[in-house]
Scaffold this motif. Structure first.
Motif, PDB file in Angstrom:
ATOM      1  N   ASN A  52      47.373  42.686  33.198  1.00 48.43           N
ATOM      2  CA  ASN A  52      47.568  41.686  32.011  1.00 48.43           C
ATOM      3  C   ASN A  52      48.860  42.709  31.217  1.00 48.43           C
ATOM      4  O   ASN A  52      48.328  42.992  30.022  1.00 48.43           O
ATOM      5  N   MET A  53      49.823  42.341  31.838  1.00 45.68           N
ATOM      6  CA  MET A  53      50.911  43.017  31.187  1.00 45.68           C
ATOM      7  C   MET A  53      51.846  41.940  30.714  1.00 45.68           C
ATOM      8  O   MET A  53      52.209  40.906  31.491  1.00 45.68           O
ATOM      9  N   GLY A  54      52.528  42.041  29.460  1.00 51.91           N
ATOM     10  CA  GLY A  54      53.503  41.105  29.053  1.00 51.91           C
ATOM     11  C   GLY A  54      53.056  40.538  27.522  1.00 51.91           C
ATOM     12  O   GLY A  54      52.351  41.231  26.904  1.00 51.91           O
ATOM     13  N   GLU A  55      53.502  39.275  27.634  1.00 54.25           N
ATOM     14  CA  GLU A  55      53.020  38.634  26.102  1.00 54.25           C
ATOM     15  C   GLU A  55      51.886  38.517  25.766  1.00 54.25           C
ATOM     16  O   GLU A  55      50.905  38.543  26.680  1.00 54.25           O
ATOM     17  N   GLU A  56      51.325  39.130  24.476  1.00 56.78           N
ATOM     18  CA  GLU A  56      50.096  39.045  24.075  1.00 56.78           C
ATOM     19  C   GLU A  56      49.628  37.585  24.066  1.00 56.78           C
ATOM     20  O   GLU A  56      50.696  36.730  23.592  1.00 56.78           O
ATOM     21  N   HIS A  60      45.082  31.754  28.350  1.00 55.26           N
ATOM     22  CA  HIS A  60      45.892  31.110  29.402  1.00 55.26           C
ATOM     23  C   HIS A  60      46.988  32.084  29.554  1.00 55.26           C
ATOM     24  O   HIS A  60      47.752  32.402  30.585  1.00 55.26           O
ATOM     25  N   GLN A  61      47.412  32.632  28.271  1.00 52.33           N
ATOM     26  CA  GLN A  61      48.642  33.746  28.497  1.00 52.33           C
ATOM     27  C   GLN A  61      48.181  35.022  29.513  1.00 52.33           C
ATOM     28  O   GLN A  61      48.887  35.557  30.322  1.00 52.33           O
ATOM     29  N   GLU A  62      46.809  35.434  29.193  1.00 54.81           N
ATOM     30  CA  GLU A  62      46.582  36.496  30.121  1.00 54.81           C
ATOM     31  C   GLU A  62      46.631  36.154  31.780  1.00 54.81           C
ATOM     32  O   GLU A  62      46.864  37.097  32.350  1.00 54.81           O
ATOM     33  N   LEU A  63      46.010  34.641  31.845  1.00 53.36           N
ATOM     34  CA  LEU A  63      46.072  34.583  33.021  1.00 53.36           C
ATOM     35  C   LEU A  63      47.464  34.466  33.835  1.00 53.36           C
ATOM     36  O   LEU A  63      47.623  34.958  34.951  1.00 53.36           O
ATOM     37  N   ILE A  64      48.576  34.050  32.900  1.00 54.77           N
ATOM     38  CA  ILE A  64      49.875  33.952  33.300  1.00 54.77           C
ATOM     39  C   ILE A  64      50.220  35.473  33.616  1.00 54.77           C
ATOM     40  O   ILE A  64      51.193  35.706  34.597  1.00 54.77           O
ATOM     41  N   ASN A  65      50.205  36.377  32.848  1.00 58.54           N
ATOM     42  CA  ASN A  65      50.411  37.693  32.953  1.00 58.54           C
ATOM     43  C   ASN A  65      49.790  38.408  34.322  1.00 58.54           C
ATOM     44  O   ASN A  65      50.518  39.017  34.816  1.00 58.54           O
ATOM     45  N   ARG A  66      48.481  37.982  34.419  1.00 58.07           N
ATOM     46  CA  ARG A  66      47.945  38.591  35.738  1.00 58.07           C
ATOM     47  C   ARG A  66      48.624  38.168  37.014  1.00 58.07           C
ATOM     48  O   ARG A  66      48.719  38.661  37.991  1.00 58.07           O
ATOM     49  N   LEU A  67      48.867  36.900  36.968  1.00 56.78           N
ATOM     50  CA  LEU A  67      49.600  36.100  38.016  1.00 56.78           C
ATOM     51  C   LEU A  67      50.912  36.611  38.466  1.00 56.78           C
ATOM     52  O   LEU A  67      51.330  37.030  39.451  1.00 56.78           O
ATOM     53  N   HIS A  69      51.893  39.701  37.474  1.00 51.86           N
ATOM     54  CA  HIS A  69      51.547  41.190  37.977  1.00 51.86           C
ATOM     55  C   HIS A  69      50.526  41.301  38.963  1.00 51.86           C
ATOM     56  O   HIS A  69      49.530  41.870  38.383  1.00 51.86           O
ATOM     57  N   PRO A  70      50.622  40.854  40.301  1.00 53.48           N
ATOM     58  CA  PRO A  70      49.328  40.981  40.862  1.00 53.48           C
ATOM     59  C   PRO A  70      49.220  42.586  41.512  1.00 53.48           C
ATOM     60  O   PRO A  70      49.972  43.262  41.482  1.00 53.48           O
ATOM     61  N   LYS A  79      51.153  38.379  46.943  1.00 52.76           N
ATOM     62  CA  LYS A  79      51.861  38.942  45.606  1.00 52.76           C
ATOM     63  C   LYS A  79      52.938  37.619  45.400  1.00 52.76           C
ATOM     64  O   LYS A  79      53.291  37.519  44.194  1.00 52.76           O
ATOM     65  N   LEU A  80      53.675  37.352  46.361  1.00 50.38           N
ATOM     66  CA  LEU A  80      54.867  36.363  46.138  1.00 50.38           C
ATOM     67  C   LEU A  80      54.181  35.099  45.533  1.00 50.38           C
ATOM     68  O   LEU A  80      54.771  34.437  44.639  1.00 50.38           O
ATOM     69  N   ARG A  81      53.118  34.356  46.207  1.00 53.39           N
ATOM     70  CA  ARG A  81      52.559  33.535  45.695  1.00 53.39           C
ATOM     71  C   ARG A  81      52.114  33.730  44.099  1.00 53.39           C
ATOM     72  O   ARG A  81      52.131  32.669  43.427  1.00 53.39           O
ATOM     73  N   SER A  82      51.276  34.780  43.961  1.00 55.46           N
ATOM     74  CA  SER A  82      50.931  35.066  42.577  1.00 55.46           C
ATOM     75  C   SER A  82      52.180  34.961  41.647  1.00 55.46           C
ATOM     76  O   SER A  82      51.939  34.386  40.726  1.00 55.46           O
ATOM     77  N   LYS A  83      53.325  35.703  41.892  1.00 56.32           N
ATOM     78  CA  LYS A  83      54.164  35.648  40.861  1.00 56.32           C
ATOM     79  C   LYS A  83      54.804  34.136  40.848  1.00 56.32           C
ATOM     80  O   LYS A  83      55.139  33.860  39.736  1.00 56.32           O
ATOM     81  N   ALA A  84      55.056  33.566  41.904  1.00 54.62           N
ATOM     82  CA  ALA A  84      55.453  32.129  41.624  1.00 54.62           C
ATOM     83  C   ALA A  84      54.510  31.263  40.928  1.00 54.62           C
ATOM     84  O   ALA A  84      54.875  30.576  40.026  1.00 54.62           O
TER      85      ALA A  84
END
Length: 163
Positions: A52-56, A60-67, A69-70, A79-84
């Motif tokens: 969970n790195m990135g914007e606090e 919803h934002q935590e899920l985006i952060n985790r995706l 940063h797999p 990893k590619l799918r997660s980032k996309a």
């Protein structure tokens, strides 16, 4: 019976058929929630959750952060799918926020079309089996949709080397 992300997407498409801006706003929101719930479900099938790195922010934002940063234990394709998925989900969330909260801003048919198309891509990427890993590892390529390109050799066996 509980609803599914696919059902939410179907509802979004139906709502998008109506001509008024209110229906477009509702369709954008339903499509986002279809993507959000499908990403949450997809993430649970990963070997480990990302960082969970990135914007606090909230869940919803935590899920985006985790995706975005797999975890290192994920395969290259995961990893590619997660980032996309993370990048697309963030864009879709921004459209949903506009549709739900910025009532003074016009929501166009183009924005609705982009939301529906991108959510469909994301859901298709999540629905794709991991067996596609071998194609990515063999070719070293992945498409913008986060999937390996179609095999030029339909049999799936690599062509023999020239003699």
């Amino acid at each position: 019976m509980p609803t599914t992300s696919h059902e939410l997407m179907s509802i979004a498409r139906e709502q998008g058929q109506h001509a008024s801006e209110g229906w477009r706003r509702s369709a954008i929101s339903r499509a986002y929630y279809a993507a959000y719930h499908r990403c949450r479900e997809w993430e649970q099938a990963l070997p480990a959750l990302g960082a969970n790195m990135g914007e606090e922010g909230g869940r919803h934002q935590e899920l985006i952060n985790r995706l975005k940063h797999p975890d290192r234990t994920c395969s290259a394709i995961l990893k590619l799918r997660s980032k996309a998925n993370g990048v697309q989900l963030e864009v879709q969330r921004e459209r949903r926020v506009k549709a739900d909260y910025r009532l003074g801003d016009w929501v166009s048919e183009k924005e609705l079309g982009e939301q529906l198309d991108q959510v469909a891509q994301l859901i298709a990427r999540c629905d794709q089996p991991s067996c596609a890993d071998s194609a990515v590892l063999r070719t070293g390529r992945i498409t913008d949709a986060g999937t390996p390109p179609p095999s030029p050799n339909p049999s799936g066996t690599p062509p023999s080397a020239p003699r």
